[in-house]
Design a protein around this motif. Structure first.
Motif, PDB file in Angstrom:
ATOM      1  N   ARG A  58     -30.166  27.536  26.340  1.00 50.97           N
ATOM      2  CA  ARG A  58     -31.203  27.380  26.492  1.00 50.97           C
ATOM      3  C   ARG A  58     -32.035  28.699  27.465  1.00 50.97           C
ATOM      4  O   ARG A  58     -33.235  29.172  27.219  1.00 50.97           O
ATOM      5  N   SER A  59     -31.059  29.265  27.773  1.00 48.99           N
ATOM      6  CA  SER A  59     -31.882  30.874  28.773  1.00 48.99           C
ATOM      7  C   SER A  59     -32.293  31.766  27.675  1.00 48.99           C
ATOM      8  O   SER A  59     -33.141  32.358  27.711  1.00 48.99           O
ATOM      9  N   ARG A  60     -31.553  31.837  26.614  1.00 51.24           N
ATOM     10  CA  ARG A  60     -31.793  32.912  25.678  1.00 51.24           C
ATOM     11  C   ARG A  60     -33.140  32.275  25.053  1.00 51.24           C
ATOM     12  O   ARG A  60     -33.666  33.427  24.265  1.00 51.24           O
ATOM     13  N   VAL A  61     -33.585  31.133  24.700  1.00 54.48           N
ATOM     14  CA  VAL A  61     -34.496  30.818  23.903  1.00 54.48           C
ATOM     15  C   VAL A  61     -35.716  31.220  25.032  1.00 54.48           C
ATOM     16  O   VAL A  61     -36.795  31.402  24.249  1.00 54.48           O
ATOM     17  N   ALA A  62     -35.984  30.978  26.258  1.00 53.01           N
ATOM     18  CA  ALA A  62     -36.708  30.465  26.838  1.00 53.01           C
ATOM     19  C   ALA A  62     -37.230  32.406  26.878  1.00 53.01           C
ATOM     20  O   ALA A  62     -38.542  33.024  26.997  1.00 53.01           O
ATOM     21  N   LYS A  63     -36.292  33.347  27.162  1.00 53.35           N
ATOM     22  CA  LYS A  63     -36.218  34.950  27.086  1.00 53.35           C
ATOM     23  C   LYS A  63     -37.211  35.399  26.044  1.00 53.35           C
ATOM     24  O   LYS A  63     -37.794  35.922  26.385  1.00 53.35           O
ATOM     25  N   ARG A  64     -36.966  34.445  24.649  1.00 48.37           N
ATOM     26  CA  ARG A  64     -37.210  35.336  23.822  1.00 48.37           C
ATOM     27  C   ARG A  64     -38.981  35.065  23.295  1.00 48.37           C
ATOM     28  O   ARG A  64     -39.097  35.488  22.948  1.00 48.37           O
ATOM     29  N   LEU A  65     -39.022  33.320  23.500  1.00 46.72           N
ATOM     30  CA  LEU A  65     -40.601  32.839  24.227  1.00 46.72           C
ATOM     31  C   LEU A  65     -41.547  33.655  24.734  1.00 46.72           C
ATOM     32  O   LEU A  65     -42.391  33.422  24.149  1.00 46.72           O
ATOM     33  N   ARG A  66     -40.974  34.352  25.986  1.00 47.34           N
ATOM     34  CA  ARG A  66     -41.530  34.883  26.579  1.00 47.34           C
ATOM     35  C   ARG A  66     -42.087  36.342  26.052  1.00 47.34           C
ATOM     36  O   ARG A  66     -42.863  36.514  26.518  1.00 47.34           O
TER      37      ARG A  66
END
Length: 405
Positions: free
Chosen positions: A29-37
């Motif tokens: 979930r951290s990986r997804v959040a970083k990509r979207l940011r």
């Protein structure tokens, strides 16, 4: 309920699997959040989002918060297991907690896999339970504790610093491990600070935790229960499920505030600095204090925050109550200023020609564990009688295991 080394081995194995799964979920979930940011596309292999817009960064941040809480809850369970296998001996925890957190646990670390294999080998070849640090939050020195059955019927405890490469020894880590072992054997100097020492008060531990168990039981029926605790303390227990069922969410919140205000008036906690601890969202945040999993009742509800309690005292009432016990006491903080970090000095005690300042972590013992105030005062008097200039004493009482059993 774990009754023997085999039970603990199986329990830890299940806890380890759950912790690794939660850590992996957080990383995804951290990986997804970083990509979207960064304005990048949603990854094709992104985990399923149970609720909300999968392109909304805030929805993934919320998922991260949930994962973080789950990991803390699991580590709190590991802490409870550690306290139990260590015989509820606080000196072990005080000696072995004195490192920074090792960070997230995952199988990508060579050390993690090596430690898991070491624990499996100890059980397979010797039938010895090995407590791994990575399933706990309160134990941070060394990598593993192996429990041997001694010839005299007592259990021998061995601390291990494990390296996947035997040649990669760390001298500083080894010295801290030896210092921790020496401190627990002889109430000696604690690792990391030449002034910090374990001090055996020789005073049997007495608490008012049975009153907390009673408050939990009544809150489960009534939604809210308040009590005055000897030593100028005020206790409020709040059962979310019972309160919402009885009044609804908004009204339950209003009744909580009204009950707390009424409790403070009845307890006369109106002067000096007010100090309040609440159990809500505090799981695995304080490695110096006993975990909810060993408390006398409602452990699961406390860990999951379905049940919360607050304990409040005021500096004036604490100084007055300790004065009744024969202590010469001075509150160190200005009126209205609350302690902000665990090691902050808040209370100065004088006796036997010595003086010592107690930090907020020790004050939390009065709040969280509801220790009997005359008992605590006797213990501090013994600490001062044994004290030397420049010491930073960390007091340990006797028979503490009877409190938690």
């Amino acid at each position: 309920m774990c009754q023997n080394p085999g039970d603990f081995f199986t329990f830890q194995d299940n806890l380890l699997s759950a912790t690794l799964a939660a850590t992996q979920a957080r990383a995804e979930r951290s990986r997804v959040a970083k990509r979207l940011r960064k304005g990048e596309k949603l990854p094709s292999d992104a985990p399923e989002l149970p609720d909300g817009d999968p392109y909304d960064v805030d929805a993934w941040v919320l998922e991260l918060d949930v994962c973080e809480r789950i990991i803390r809850q699991l580590r709190s369970i590991g802490d409870a297991m550690a306290w139990r296998v260590l015989g509820y001996n606080r000196s072990y925890v005080l000696a072995l907690c004195r490192n920074e957190s090792p960070g997230p646990m995952h199988l990508g670390k060579k050390g993690t896999q090596h430690e898991i294999e070491f624990a499996a080998e100890q059980w397979r070849d010797h039938r010895r339970f090995t407590l791994l640090r990575d399933v706990t939050d309160c134990l941070r020195i060394g990598d593993a504790t192996v429990f041997h059955d001694g010839d005299d019927g007592w259990q021998d405890i061995y601390l291990h610093e494990l390296k996947s490469n035997p040649n990669a020894r760390d001298r500083i880590q080894d010295l801290r491990l030896k210092a921790a072992a020496e401190a627990t054997r002889n109430f000696g100097r604690l690792p990391g600070d030449i002034r910090a020492r374990l001090v055996d008060t020789g005073v049997p531990y007495v608490t008012h935790l049975p009153a907390l168990a009673d408050a939990f039981s009544l809150a489960h029926k009534r939604g809210i229960q308040t009590m005055k605790i000897p030593g100028g303390r005020a206790l409020l227990a709040f059962d979310f499920s019972a309160a919402r069922k009885r009044w609804g969410e908004e009204e339950a919140g209003r009744r909580f505030e009204a009950a707390y205000s009424s409790l403070l008036r009845r307890s006369r906690l109106t002067t000096g600095t007010r100090i309040c601890f609440t159990s809500g969202d505090s799981v695995a945040r304080g490695r110096l204090t006993p975990p909810w999993g060993i408390y006398p009742a409602q452990c699961a509800a406390l860990i999951a925050d379905f049940l919360v309690f607050t304990v409040t005292l005021c500096s004036d009432s604490l100084v007055e109550e300790l004065g009744k016990c024969g202590m010469d006491v001075r509150w160190l903080l200005p009126d209205g200023v609350e302690p902000t970090w665990p090691g902050q000095p808040v209370l100065e005690l004088r006796s036997s020609g010595h003086r010592v300042s107690m930090n907020s972590a020790e004050i939390n013992r009065l709040l969280l564990e509801l220790v009997d105030l005359p008992t605590w005062a006797r213990g501090m008097d013994r600490v001062l009688a044994k004290g030397s200039v420049g010491w930073q004493p960390w007091p340990v009482f006797t028979n503490e295991d009877q409190t938690w059993i």
